[in-house]
Design an enzyme around this catalytic site. Structure first.
Site, PDB file in Angstrom:
ATOM      1  N   CYS A  85      57.597  21.133 -18.614  1.00 34.97           N
ATOM      2  CA  CYS A  85      56.821  22.144 -18.745  1.00 34.97           C
ATOM      3  C   CYS A  85      56.208  22.535 -17.341  1.00 34.97           C
ATOM      4  CB  CYS A  85      55.540  22.097 -19.720  1.00 34.97           C
ATOM      5  SG  CYS A  85      54.645  23.378 -20.035  1.00 34.97           S
ATOM      6  N   CYS A  93      52.341  22.225 -17.767  1.00 37.80           N
ATOM      7  CA  CYS A  93      51.348  20.964 -17.775  1.00 37.80           C
ATOM      8  C   CYS A  93      52.378  19.805 -17.137  1.00 37.80           C
ATOM      9  CB  CYS A  93      50.947  20.644 -19.168  1.00 37.80           C
ATOM     10  SG  CYS A  93      52.305  20.235 -20.344  1.00 37.80           S
ATOM     11  N   CYS A 124      55.584  24.002 -26.076  1.00 36.49           N
ATOM     12  CA  CYS A 124      55.391  22.606 -25.480  1.00 36.49           C
ATOM     13  C   CYS A 124      54.336  21.928 -26.343  1.00 36.49           C
ATOM     14  CB  CYS A 124      54.638  22.772 -24.125  1.00 36.49           C
ATOM     15  SG  CYS A 124      54.055  21.373 -23.408  1.00 36.49           S
ATOM     16  N   CYS A 139      50.756  21.378 -24.204  1.00 38.41           N
ATOM     17  CA  CYS A 139      49.927  22.352 -23.743  1.00 38.41           C
ATOM     18  C   CYS A 139      49.907  23.710 -24.533  1.00 38.41           C
ATOM     19  CB  CYS A 139      49.829  22.783 -22.239  1.00 38.41           C
ATOM     20  SG  CYS A 139      51.417  23.490 -21.850  1.00 38.41           S
ATOM     21  N   CYS A 192      66.878  28.065 -26.646  1.00 37.24           N
ATOM     22  CA  CYS A 192      66.908  29.161 -25.857  1.00 37.24           C
ATOM     23  C   CYS A 192      65.731  29.247 -24.954  1.00 37.24           C
ATOM     24  CB  CYS A 192      67.387  30.345 -26.450  1.00 37.24           C
ATOM     25  SG  CYS A 192      67.812  31.480 -25.311  1.00 37.24           S
TER      26      CYS A 192
END
Length: 134
Positions: free
Chosen positions: A49, A52, A98, A101, A121
């Site tokens: 991510c 984070c 995510c 976060c 995607c």
């Protein structure tokens, strides 16, 4: 990375992310197809991510879907992402965020390859990459 979910203000997110990352990760924008840094990337490693640094996708689950965005057939772990109904833009889709976060990553579709039949995607701008090795 801490196990505790980040509790940042909007101003803190804006200060930490680029304008493009903020638009995608915090406001659910979408980058233009075929424009992302990781779209044609083939190096071995882990996609994390951008907000984070939580591990999201292994490079061996990445494939060329032809969609214009990096595509994966599964997350690195079942708990890495969360799914949310998305009825924006006159469509019914499943948004992917995510799990650590709550940043918007992209969407998942039921038209991917075996073994899962899924296509995650994902916006390149929502990802960073950690190569395998030293």
């Amino acid at each position: 990375m801490s196990e505790t979910k980040p509790s940042k203000t909007d101003a803190e997110w804006r200060a930490e992310l680029t304008p493009e990352q903020y638009a995608v990760c915090r406001c659910s924008a979408t980058e233009p197809p075929f424009s992302g840094k990781w779209y044609r990337h083939k190096e071995a490693g882990t996609y994390v991510c951008a907000a984070c640094h939580a591990q999201l996708f292994a490079s061996d689950a990445k494939y060329d879907s032809g969609s214009g965005w990096p595509s994966y057939y599964q997350p690195i772990a079942g708990a890495a992402v969360t799914e949310h109904e998305d009825e924006s833009h006159g469509m019914r889709r499943v948004e992917i965020r995510c799990a650590h976060c709550d940043s918007h990553l992209g969407h998942v579709f039921p038209d991917g390859p075996k073994p899962t039949g899924l296509r995650y995607c994902i916006n390149s701008v929502a990802l960073d990459f950690v190569p395998d090795g030293p």
